[in-house]
Design an enzyme around this catalytic site. Structure first.
Site, short mmCIF file in Angstrom:
data_model
loop_
_atom_site.label_atom_id
_atom_site.label_comp_id
_atom_site.label_asym_id
_atom_site.label_seq_id
_atom_site.Cartn_x
_atom_site.Cartn_y
_atom_site.Cartn_z
N ARG A 1 0.86 -1.17 0.00
CA ARG A 1 0.00 0.00 0.00
C ARG A 1 0.90 1.23 0.00
O ARG A 1 1.70 1.42 0.92
CB ARG A 1 -0.85 -0.04 1.27
CG ARG A 1 -2.10 0.74 1.20
CD ARG A 1 -2.97 0.39 2.37
NE ARG A 1 -2.43 0.86 3.64
CZ ARG A 1 -3.18 1.25 4.65
NH1 ARG A 1 -4.49 1.21 4.56
NH2 ARG A 1 -2.64 1.65 5.77
N THR B 1 -0.57 7.58 -0.97
CA THR B 1 -1.88 7.55 -1.65
C THR B 1 -2.80 6.47 -1.09
O THR B 1 -4.01 6.48 -1.36
CB THR B 1 -1.70 7.25 -3.14
OG1 THR B 1 -1.14 5.93 -3.25
CG2 THR B 1 -0.76 8.24 -3.81
N ASP C 1 0.71 -2.33 12.35
CA ASP C 1 1.12 -2.77 11.01
C ASP C 1 1.41 -4.28 11.06
O ASP C 1 2.37 -4.74 11.68
CB ASP C 1 2.38 -2.00 10.59
CG ASP C 1 2.73 -2.28 9.13
OD1 ASP C 1 2.80 -1.34 8.35
OD2 ASP C 1 2.94 -3.48 8.78
N ASP D 1 4.90 -5.50 9.70
CA ASP D 1 6.00 -5.13 10.59
C ASP D 1 5.99 -5.97 11.85
O ASP D 1 7.03 -6.41 12.34
CB ASP D 1 5.92 -3.64 10.97
CG ASP D 1 6.40 -2.75 9.83
OD1 ASP D 1 7.03 -3.26 8.89
OD2 ASP D 1 6.14 -1.53 9.89
C1 PRP Z 1 -1.17 -4.17 4.73
C2 PRP Z 1 -2.04 -5.38 4.94
C3 PRP Z 1 -2.91 -5.38 3.73
C4 PRP Z 1 -3.09 -3.90 3.46
C5 PRP Z 1 -4.46 -3.50 3.94
O1 PRP Z 1 -0.15 -4.46 3.85
O2 PRP Z 1 -1.31 -6.57 5.12
O3 PRP Z 1 -2.32 -6.01 2.60
O4 PRP Z 1 -2.10 -3.21 4.22
O5 PRP Z 1 -4.70 -2.18 3.65
P1 PRP Z 1 -5.82 -1.72 2.59
O6 PRP Z 1 -7.05 -2.52 2.88
O7 PRP Z 1 -6.00 -0.26 2.91
O8 PRP Z 1 -5.27 -1.95 1.23
P2 PRP Z 1 1.01 -3.40 3.50
O9 PRP Z 1 0.64 -2.58 2.34
O10 PRP Z 1 1.41 -2.66 4.75
O11 PRP Z 1 2.18 -4.33 2.99
P3 PRP Z 1 3.03 -5.44 3.75
O12 PRP Z 1 2.13 -6.61 3.98
O13 PRP Z 1 4.08 -5.73 2.75
O14 PRP Z 1 3.57 -4.87 5.03
N1 URA Z 2 -2.36 -2.43 7.17
C1 URA Z 2 -1.95 -2.85 8.40
O1 URA Z 2 -1.01 -3.63 8.52
N2 URA Z 2 -2.61 -2.37 9.47
C2 URA Z 2 -3.64 -1.53 9.36
O2 URA Z 2 -4.21 -1.12 10.40
C3 URA Z 2 -4.03 -1.09 8.08
C4 URA Z 2 -3.38 -1.58 6.99
#
Ligand code: PRP
Ligand code: URA
Length: 209
Positions: free
Chosen positions: A104, A108, A200, A203
């Site tokens: 994400r 944006t 997160d 993380d």
């Molecule tokens: C997080 C989570 C989802 C997304 C959800 O991933 O694991 O994939 O955000 O958010 P949304 O519904 O607003 O799209 P992130 O983009 O942080 O990537 P990562 O799993 O690589 O940390």
């Molecule tokens: N992605 C995450 O990992 N946590 C949130 O709360 C939203 C998006």
């Protein structure tokens, strides 16, 4: 319209509370996500079709049931979805695993796709798309777009925590995809994080920041 199922089993809810806890460290967080994924897999497979076979017990021949051999696929959204895969495979070890890499964009909040590798027979499989978080819904919606573009027809989405905004966006974009969650939280904050959520997910799973 798609159905939204909340898995309110006491073990799932108990473990989810520890997952949310800011004092839960990476090792325990990972273990708990794995355990909850197994419990959710147990619930989501409740409707799998069975067929009757004959079995010889030490006492006599009997008719009994086995799974009818439906082809399943687990599709984690990278990164955080990876944390749920082994827990599901504990129960359905023959499932194939495909990967969709999305992150994400922090400015944006739009999903950016960087990797897709799926089983070649994806169109014939019943797919469980997994990601711990459904926040704005952008990532899950894009992942389903990506699966459908490659022929997938039968998709369900499973996550730990959803925001109402994400559920609404997902059900509008993909009314054919049922959603399975452990908790529906209050809202999103101004940065697109789920409140109260768990922070997160990627993380916390992988110990990055
Ligand atoms: C997080 C989570 C989802 C997304 C959800 O991933 O694991 O994939 O955000 O958010 P949304 O519904 O607003 O799209 P992130 O983009 O942080 O990537 P990562 O799993 O690589 O940390
Ligand atoms: N992605 C995450 O990992 N946590 C949130 O709360 C939203 C998006």
């Amino acid at each position: 319209m798609p159905k939204v199922h909340v898995f309110d089993h006491p073990l799932i809810q108990h473990k989810l509370t520890h997952i949310r806890d800011v004092n839960t460290g990476t090792k325990e967080f990972r273990e708990l996500v794995d355990e909850v994924a197994t419990l959710m897999a147990y619930e989501i497979t409740r409707e799998l079709p069975l067929m009757e076979v004959e079995v010889e017990t030490p006492v006599k021949k009997a008719n009994s049931k086995v799974l009818a051999g439906k082809k399943l696929g687990i599709i984690p959204i990278l990164r955080a979805g990876i944390g749920m895969v082994d827990g599901i495979l504990n129960l359905i070890p023959a499932a194939r695993v495909g990967h969709i890499g999305l992150y994400r964009d922090p400015a944006t909040l739009q999903p950016v796709e960087y990797y897709v590798k799926l089983p070649s027979d994806v169109s014939e499989r019943e797919l469980i798309l997994v990601d711990p978080m459904l926040a704005t819904g952008g990532s899950a919606i894009e992942a389903v777009n990506s699966l459908k573009k490659r022929g997938a027809k039968n998709i369900r989405f499973m996550c730990l925590i959803a925001a109402p905004e994400g559920v609404q966006a997902m059900t509008e974009a993909h009314p054919d995809v049922d959603i399975y969650i452990a908790a529906l939280d209050e809202k999103l904050d101004e940065k697109g994080y789920i409140v109260p959520g768990l922070g997160d997910a990627g993380d916390r799973l992988f110990g990055t920041k």
